[in-house]
Design a protein around this motif. Structure first.
Motif, mmCIF file in Angstrom:
data_model
loop_
_atom_site.group_PDB
_atom_site.id
_atom_site.type_symbol
_atom_site.label_atom_id
_atom_site.label_comp_id
_atom_site.label_asym_id
_atom_site.label_seq_id
_atom_site.Cartn_x
_atom_site.Cartn_y
_atom_site.Cartn_z
ATOM 1 N N GLN A 421 74.102 2.393 14.175
ATOM 2 C CA GLN A 421 73.743 4.048 13.679
ATOM 3 C C GLN A 421 72.636 4.052 12.732
ATOM 4 O OE1 GLN A 421 77.911 4.626 12.456
ATOM 5 N NE2 GLN A 421 78.445 5.716 14.112
ATOM 6 N N ALA A 422 72.536 3.065 11.822
ATOM 7 C CA ALA A 422 71.342 3.093 11.024
ATOM 8 C C ALA A 422 70.035 2.898 11.572
ATOM 9 C CB ALA A 422 71.406 2.057 10.061
ATOM 10 N N ALA A 423 70.091 2.064 12.657
ATOM 11 C CA ALA A 423 68.967 1.658 13.568
ATOM 12 C C ALA A 423 68.462 2.880 14.394
ATOM 13 C CB ALA A 423 69.182 0.435 14.540
ATOM 14 N N ILE A 424 69.386 3.684 14.745
ATOM 15 C CA ILE A 424 68.943 4.989 15.767
ATOM 16 C C ILE A 424 68.821 6.209 14.900
ATOM 17 C CG2 ILE A 424 70.285 3.994 17.766
ATOM 18 C CD1 ILE A 424 72.393 5.713 17.295
ATOM 19 N N GLY A 425 69.010 6.099 13.531
ATOM 20 C CA GLY A 425 68.891 7.322 12.400
ATOM 21 C C GLY A 425 70.016 8.132 12.585
#
Length: 666
Positions: A421-425
């Motif tokens: 989720q962090a990687a996709i914002g």
């Protein structure tokens, strides 16, 4: 319960037979036909995965069948135990207890054989399968505990028969307890039930009068005590959960070895009460552990509409009520410490351990309730097992997840989801939206893309060819795993902490002296002992996994070490302890085991190997810095240098670069 024929594989490699009860009746379990070929790689990967899936289902069913048998055996033994201590006007029928013992013996023998057949599949079928194998062995230990309990109950029954003690009505048994109280040998409530406290009081009474201290009454002794109940002093009022007063001599505390008959009787009653409290608390905890474990598995696995959301709160509330009484009892017991000898003090320490372990179960039940509330609040759609497998595969394909593909969304999977989720914002909740599930399932079936270039931050020119460096890297890894096993266990488990404490330290001492074989041979017994003393989700289980991993690593079996270190990491993460130094140590060990396995061959690590191990070491260094664990941080830097050397890379991190130059002149 058994799986229908329609669920059984009809062709190809056969899996585990599922109807354990049926095979127990027939005296055997079906052999696994694919063990050698599956593990040797003769079966194609897809077929092997299918065999693992079939075996997983059937292994789970075997555990369910065993649980049903355990419950029935428990009921039979509880009923027989109740008859032994209750009023009786006729002979007690031991038929059901004998049948329960024999049934437990049959299951133990059959499941032992079953466990030996299943064990070779554990590594091949992933962490989820391995966890079920662990549960199977814990179940076997429960059957062994039932065997021991049945044997003890039948021995008590035989002792009752041999004693010639007359049948006693409720009124007779209450009169005996009043007589024991009037003569100073009994301080517990008069309830007309001859449990361990009453039998201990009878033994004290018999010893004080020169009779054989059997704990069972002759007709003459019965008359003596009934007369004392009529003419003796009235029984003192005692709190239901309280201890008798500490023995005193002329107003001062009595010596550790009381000299008067009265002081000895009071101390004997104290020890009996403490031992009874320890046994009752252990039994209560062992009853709750499987219920909490089942809830945890149901919550993490495919959605089950029948999941009882209130069960965790009920368990925690029941423990709270129990501990309210037990805390009062424990406080009173501590006031007598040092006054009744070593037996009393050992029992008091055991009670303290049981209280702590029961609180751990309570915390796990409360956490399950919180996790369920968070799951409901998240709005994450229900997923089937297939969907959950594909989500984990998608996370793995994107480099966020390195655990087992088991359709169990534990802390490792939830952390991987947060990373994704962090990687996709997106918001890092650890729970998925419908769109995110679809995206990850798409990644699971997308062909892997081989990277064409290394990271810009880590150029690849090496001072030495990787093939020349690998032997030196292997030597460093072997040296790292040869250091002392543990400075101290993470849980603080001590040598007197029940059977699990004794076993853990015995095996740890042996491993520190270079003897890994007993750890490997007794690993299932160790995990079973920890499971029943402290639970599957406990710091003590983390220590057990780390000890077993250290034994495997010392023998060069780094793949096996990884399995247990992965379990240690997941269990420790699930405990949500704010102790980063301990997490750093686990991560460094796991990274070392992975690197050791990679460099065992003659080829240098792949890019995927490097990134996976590097991620672990970066996390270890960060946690070590947060926790002030400079020693662990230094080991992580050394391991990072080993990783760079094996991959033929230079390093832009100053500390890693310095270690790389010092070790490999790179």
């Amino acid at each position: 319960m058994s799986v229908s024929n329609s669920m059984r594989p009809e062709s190809g490699a056969r899996a585990i037979s599922v109807n354990v009860a049926d095979h127990v009746r027939r005296g055997r379990l079906a052999a696994l036909l694919c063990l050698g070929t599956c593990l040797a790689g003769a079966v194609p990967l897809a077929a092997r995965a299918q065999t693992c899936d079939q075996s997983q289902v059937q292994l789970t069913q075997a555990i369910v069948d065993s649980q049903t048998a355990l419950d029935r055996i428990d009921q039979a033994l509880n009923g027989f135990g109740g008859q032994l201590i209750a009023p009786r006007s006729e002979a007690i029928d031991a038929t059901q207890a004998v049948a329960a013992r024999d049934r437990s013996n049959e299951f133990t023998a059959a499941l032992d054989d079953f466990g030996r057949q299943v064990a070779p599949l554990a590594d091949a079928c992933g962490a989820g399968f391995n966890a079920d194998v662990q549960t199977l062995h814990a179940t076997i230990d429960r059957f062994r505990a039932q065997q021991a309990r049945a044997e003890q109950l039948l021995a008590d029954h035989q002792a009752l028969l041999d004693s010639g003690e007359p049948p006693l009505t409720q009124a007779d048994m209450e009169a005996v307890q009043r007589g024991l109280a009037a003569t100073g040998f009994y301080q517990q409530p008069v309830d007309g039930r001859f449990g361990s406290g009453t039998r201990a009081a009878i033994r004290s009474y018999q010893a004080a009068r020169g009779y054989p201290a059997t704990g069972y009454l002759t007709a003459g002794q019965l008359q003596e005590l009934m007369a004392a109940a009529e003419t003796g002093q009235p029984q003192q009022t005692v709190d239901v959960v309280g201890l008798p007063p500490a023995p005193t001599t002329e107003g001062q505390p009595a010596p550790v070895e009381p000299v008067s008959d009265e002081a000895r009787a009071i101390c004997a009653a104290n020890v009996a009460q403490l031992s009874s409290a320890v046994d009752r608390t252990r039994d209560y905890r062992e009853e709750l552990n499987p219920r909490v474990g089942d809830l945890r598995t149901m919550l993490r696995g495919p959605r089950i509409p029948a999941f009882d959301a209130a069960e965790g709160s009920r368990i925690a509330g029941g423990i709270d009520s129990y501990l309210d009484q037990l805390d009062v009892f424990h406080d009173q017991a501590e006031q007598v410490a040092g006054l009744c000898g070593d037996e009393y003090d050992v029992a008091l320490a055991s009670l303290g351990n049981q209280v702590d372990s029961l609180r751990s179960v309570q915390q796990r039940a409360e956490q399950i309730s919180r996790d369920y509330d968070a799951l409901v609040a998240s709005g994450e759609p229900a997923m089937s097992r297939e969907e959950m497998v594909e989500v984990q595969q998608g996370l793995q394909a994107l480099g966020h997840y390195s655990g087992g593909i088991d359709a169990l969304f534990g802390p490792g999977t939830r952390n991987a989801i947060r990373s994704y989720q962090a990687a996709i914002g997106a918001s890092q909740t650890g729970y998925l939206t419908g769109e995110q599930i679809a995206d990850l399932r798409g990644e699971a079936v997308r062909p892997a893309v081989t990277p064409v270039a290394e990271s810009d931050s880590e150029p690849t020119p090496a001072a030495l060819p990787a093939g020349d460096v690998l032997p030196a890297v292997r030597a460093h890894i072997v040296e790292a795993f040869a250091r002392p096993v543990v400075d101290r266990p993470l849980s603080g488990i001590d040598r007197g902490d029940g059977g699990s404490g004794v076993m853990w330290w015995r095996l740890s001492d042996g491993l520190a002296n270079g003897d890994a074989t007993p750890v490997i041979e007794d690993r299932q017994a160790l995990m079973g002992a920890v499971y029943f003393d402290h639970g599957a989700d406990s710091p003590e289980m983390v220590d057990a996994h780390q000890l077993i991993a250290a034994a495997y690593a010392s023998m060069g079996l780094y793949g096996d070490a990884q399995v247990h270190l992965e379990m240690a990491r997941e269990t420790w993460t699930g405990l949500d302890r704010d102790r980063p130094a301990e997490l750093a140590a686990i991560l460094e060990r796991l990274a070392s085991a992975r690197l050791a396995q990679v460099v065992a061959g003659s080829e240098k690590p792949t890019g995927a190997d490097v990134e996976a191990i590097k991620t672990l070491l970066v996390e270890a260094r960060s946690a070590a810095e947060e926790g002030g664990a400079d020693g662990v941080g230094a080991m992580a830097i050394d391991r990072m240098a080993d990783l760079h050397a094996a991959a033929g890379r230079t390093a832009d991190d100053a500390e890693v670069a310095a270690a790389l130059r010092a070790r490999y002149a790179m």
